[in-house]
Scaffold this motif. Structure first.
Motif, PDB file in Angstrom:
ATOM      1  N   MET A   1     -25.454 -61.543  45.053  1.00  0.00           N
ATOM      2  CA  MET A   1     -26.796 -61.314  45.612  1.00  0.00           C
ATOM      3  C   MET A   1     -27.771 -62.318  45.000  1.00  0.00           C
ATOM      4  O   MET A   1     -27.657 -62.681  43.861  1.00  0.00           O
ATOM      5  N   TRP A   3     -31.452 -62.034  44.904  1.00  0.00           N
ATOM      6  CA  TRP A   3     -32.778 -61.461  45.085  1.00  0.00           C
ATOM      7  C   TRP A   3     -33.770 -62.259  44.265  1.00  0.00           C
ATOM      8  O   TRP A   3     -33.447 -62.776  43.215  1.00  0.00           O
ATOM      9  N   GLU A 315     -28.858 -68.298  52.145  1.00  0.00           N
ATOM     10  CA  GLU A 315     -28.080 -68.496  53.386  1.00  0.00           C
ATOM     11  C   GLU A 315     -27.625 -67.118  53.859  1.00  0.00           C
ATOM     12  O   GLU A 315     -26.948 -66.411  53.122  1.00  0.00           O
ATOM     13  N   ARG A 316     -28.011 -66.764  55.073  1.00  0.00           N
ATOM     14  CA  ARG A 316     -27.606 -65.455  55.610  1.00  0.00           C
ATOM     15  C   ARG A 316     -26.858 -65.634  56.913  1.00  0.00           C
ATOM     16  O   ARG A 316     -27.083 -66.611  57.639  1.00  0.00           O
ATOM     17  N   PRO A 317     -25.974 -64.659  57.246  1.00  0.00           N
ATOM     18  CA  PRO A 317     -25.337 -64.717  58.569  1.00  0.00           C
ATOM     19  C   PRO A 317     -26.392 -64.565  59.663  1.00  0.00           C
ATOM     20  O   PRO A 317     -27.422 -63.931  59.440  1.00  0.00           O
TER      21      PRO A 317
ATOM     22  N   PRO B  81     -28.700 -59.102  57.424  1.00  0.00           N
ATOM     23  CA  PRO B  81     -28.671 -58.854  55.971  1.00  0.00           C
ATOM     24  C   PRO B  81     -27.301 -59.170  55.375  1.00  0.00           C
ATOM     25  O   PRO B  81     -26.270 -58.917  56.005  1.00  0.00           O
ATOM     26  N   ARG B  82     -27.344 -59.701  54.172  1.00  0.00           N
ATOM     27  CA  ARG B  82     -26.094 -59.870  53.423  1.00  0.00           C
ATOM     28  C   ARG B  82     -25.764 -58.543  52.765  1.00  0.00           C
ATOM     29  O   ARG B  82     -26.634 -57.648  52.714  1.00  0.00           O
ATOM     30  N   GLY B  84     -25.717 -55.497  50.628  1.00  0.00           N
ATOM     31  CA  GLY B  84     -26.693 -55.044  49.635  1.00  0.00           C
ATOM     32  C   GLY B  84     -28.125 -55.228  50.088  1.00  0.00           C
ATOM     33  O   GLY B  84     -29.054 -54.670  49.500  1.00  0.00           O
ATOM     34  N   GLU B  85     -28.349 -56.029  51.139  1.00  0.00           N
ATOM     35  CA  GLU B  85     -29.721 -56.304  51.577  1.00  0.00           C
ATOM     36  C   GLU B  85     -30.156 -55.385  52.709  1.00  0.00           C
ATOM     37  O   GLU B  85     -31.333 -55.429  53.116  1.00  0.00           O
ATOM     38  N   PHE B  89     -34.028 -54.836  54.216  1.00  0.00           N
ATOM     39  CA  PHE B  89     -34.362 -55.251  55.585  1.00  0.00           C
ATOM     40  C   PHE B  89     -34.994 -54.082  56.348  1.00  0.00           C
ATOM     41  O   PHE B  89     -35.975 -54.234  57.042  1.00  0.00           O
TER      42      PHE B  89
END
Lengths: 331, 314
Positions: A1, A3, A315-317, B81-82, B84-85, B89
């Protein structure tokens, strides 16, 4: 992660303070020993002010400021409930002028409840709680007019006040009213001190309901606040010591904004991207060691964590492309 | 209108505008709300308190979570969201909808405020009480201002040739009337009320600065220093005197021309004023703000957790 760490220390300290307050509320609720609260002259004067209004046969005017329905106005209404209770016992007329429709609704309920609980609902005047205006100076003009016309014997100005504070205080002073005032706006407190008889300064305003009612939960909460103040005072002393020590030491690495650390990268960014990376800093070796700056100490970094460019790149999907929109749909 | 490409993406909280799903959800929400309102009328007082506390707790919990759960950074419109996110979100998507709900509630409450105004002032006119003419003026102004304001809004938003109304020469009597009432009267009266503060400051300061006690003497002295430090000519004279004194006393580094550091520099008027501001005023204000912040925290906690006893909750 990945954050963005936005200051874990601040959150932890707040949670510790929450624990202090809740544990003291629990302690006071269970304990039998009465906790001590120092004398607050402004709150002692409430009964005197109502007594004077009763003797003179003139009304008591209460104003909970111009803020919306929040903790401040709720606290002001708590004090006004106490004032109304005493006034109801002596059949002293009251007027509560409000500038916010939500506060008006709650105030109406509170005042009616007080009369009902005192068994004097017939003395409750529906016009005693008034919505004057939600415009600051229209409200100021309306309340000043009420104070002058009704020749108030006592005024209670408690809540969020801004520029209109002095208009109220001076108008009430001109009709000879006893004034008890208190604001959470520190910029308005000097005006109240200059113009009012009694002023609740700072957190005395929040101590009012505990002081007046002596309910264990409220008194416990007050003791919890004192613990928090001790924590803050200790933190200030520790911060002072560590900051002094660190700033007397030299450093060979400087932390600078991205614009200085990597100017070519910064100039290539669009304005939108720049706004995201504005907080990013990097470490660069210095030509010669120098004393640490204010923003290079560990205490400063506890509350302002170092954010590097790499922390901000995520970078996110991506979502699959949406199907064509249905015809005839509104935008 | 927002071009479709720039329209906010559909999230958990939204539906495709104009779709059948949207209308179904609106109708279901309306029916559920009416049922809840109907059900609430049968609740005893103790039950109502629990409902109010439940809503307060849910609202508070949302903002507490929003504060504790890290906000997803650098989020693009088509980002997923990845691991955990997801919750971050969800909270971020929910925020504008929660804020809108609060705004809608506030709008309803404004109606109650207007009802209060009407009741007080119509009552005064009906009972022929003194100063009833002011109540009549207030009510007429309220109706006329609302009428012209609404007419102006409709013309600017939906009327033919609404773009032309941006220019003053294309205004109709409606725009002129609204401008006269809002900018010409209301704003000016606001400004007049604001300007009265200057006179009130004068009378309040006169009373506060009368030397009656130790506190008022300290107040008077510090105010005098700060006020005098804003007078350039006086500061130059005072500071020149301090420099001359340093030269006369033959202090190290003392010089009238170079104004180098010497001990007596601390007694220059601007330095004294800065010291009062930085070492007395600012710490005192910060201490007050700590107290106020802690009070608000404790009050918020008590309200959120339903621990507030006395006053409102009694």
């Amino acid at each position: 992660m990945q954050w963005l760490d936005t200051g874990w220390f601040g959150i932890v300290i707040t949670l510790v303070m929450v624990t202090f307050i809740l544990s003291n509320i629990y302690r006071a609720d269970k304990g039998k020993k009465e906790l001590f609260i120092r004398r607050i002259p402004g709150l002692n004067a409430i009964d005197d002010a109502i007594g004077r209004a009763t003797e003179m046969g003139r009304p008591v005017i209460m104003v909970p400021g111009i803020g919306s329905l929040n903790a401040v106005s709720v606290q002001a209404l708590n004090v006004f409930a106490h004032v109304t209770k005493t006034a109801a016992q002596f059949s002293t007329p009251i007027k509560l002028c409000v500038a916010d429709a939500a506060v008006y609704t709650v105030a109406q309920e509170v005042i009616r409840d007080v009369y009902q609980k005192q068994g004097m609902i017939e003395r409750y005047d529906v016009d005693s709680v008034r919505f004057v205006s939600d415009r600051q100076f229209a409200f100021a003009a309306g309340v000043s007019g009420t104070i002058l016309r009704e020749k108030a014997a006592a005024t209670f100005l408690l809540g969020e006040f801004f520029a209109e504070s002095l208009i109220f205080a001076e108008t009430a002073n001109s009709v000879g009213a006893i004034q008890v005032a208190g604001s959470t706006q520190t910029s308005q407190t000097p005006f109240f001190i200059a113009a009012c008889d009694y002023v609740l300064i700072g957190d005395e305003f929040y101590a009012a309901s505990a002081y007046l009612s002596r309910v264990p939960v409220l008194v416990g909460s007050l003791v919890g606040q004192d613990w928090c103040k001790l924590l803050i005072a200790t933190g200030i002393l520790l911060g002072f010591a560590t900051n002094s020590l660190e700033r007397s030491q030299e450093t060979s690495v400087g932390r600078v904004p991205l614009a200085v650390a990597a100017p070519e990268k910064w100039t290539a960014m669009t304005e939108e991207t720049k706004s995201v990376f504005e907080a990013a800093e990097d470490e660069i070796p210095l030509d010669k060691p120098r004393l640490r700056k204010r923003n290079e100490t560990s205490v400063f970094r506890l509350f302002n964590p170092l954010v590097r460019e790499a922390d901000l790149r995520v970078e996110r999907p991506q979502k699959p492309p949406a199907p064509p929109a249905a015809t005839g749909g509104a935008q | 209108m927002i071009p479709l490409a720039q329209a906010p993406p559909i999230t958990f909280w939204g539906v495709q505008p104009g779709s059948g799903e949207m209308w179904v959800k609106i109708v279901v929400a309306l029916v559920v709300c009416l049922l809840i309102m109907f059900g609430l009328t049968f609740l005893p007082n103790a039950g109502r308190k629990a409902v109010v506390w439940g809503f307060t707790f849910a609202g508070g919990l949302f903002y507490v979570l929003l504060w504790i759960v890290p906000t997803p950074i650098n989020r693009g419109p088509s980002d997923l969201p990845r691991p955990g996110e997801e919750f971050g979100f969800w909270l971020q998507d929910a925020l504008p909808h929660i804020v809108n709900s609060a705004n809608i509630l506030t709008a309803f409450l404004l109606g109650l405020g207007i009802y209060s105004l009407l009741r007080v002032h119509l009552g005064r006119i009906a009972k022929r009480q003194p100063d009833r003419e002011f109540s009549a003026i207030l009510l007429v102004c309220m109706v006329v201002m609302a009428g012209f304001g609404y007419a102006d809004w409709i013309m600017r938003r939906f009327g033919e040739g609404r773009e032309k109304l941006e220019l003053m020469q294309n205004w109709t009597p409606v725009q002129y009337a609204f401008d006269l009432m809002f900018d010409g009267l209301l704003q000016q009266m606001d400004a007049a009320m604001f300007s009265m503060i200057a006179f009130f400051i004068l009378s309040a300061a006169y009373r506060a600065f009368r030397i009656r006690s130790v506190e008022s003497t300290v107040l008077m002295a510090s105010a005098l220093i700060l006020m005098l430090s804003l007078l350039g000519a006086l500061v130059a004279l005072w500071n020149g005197g301090v420099d001359a004194m340093a030269v006369a006393l033959n202090l190290p580094n003392a010089s009238v021309d170079l104004k180098e550091a010497h001990f007596l520099n601390n007694f220059k008027l601007n330095e004294v004023a800065n010291w009062v501001r930085s070492f007395l005023q600012v710490p005192a204000l910060r201490a007050l703000e700590f107290g106020v912040g802690l009070g608000a925290l404790a009050m918020g906690l008590r309200l959120w957790l339903g621990l507030e006893k006395g006053g409102i909750s009694a």
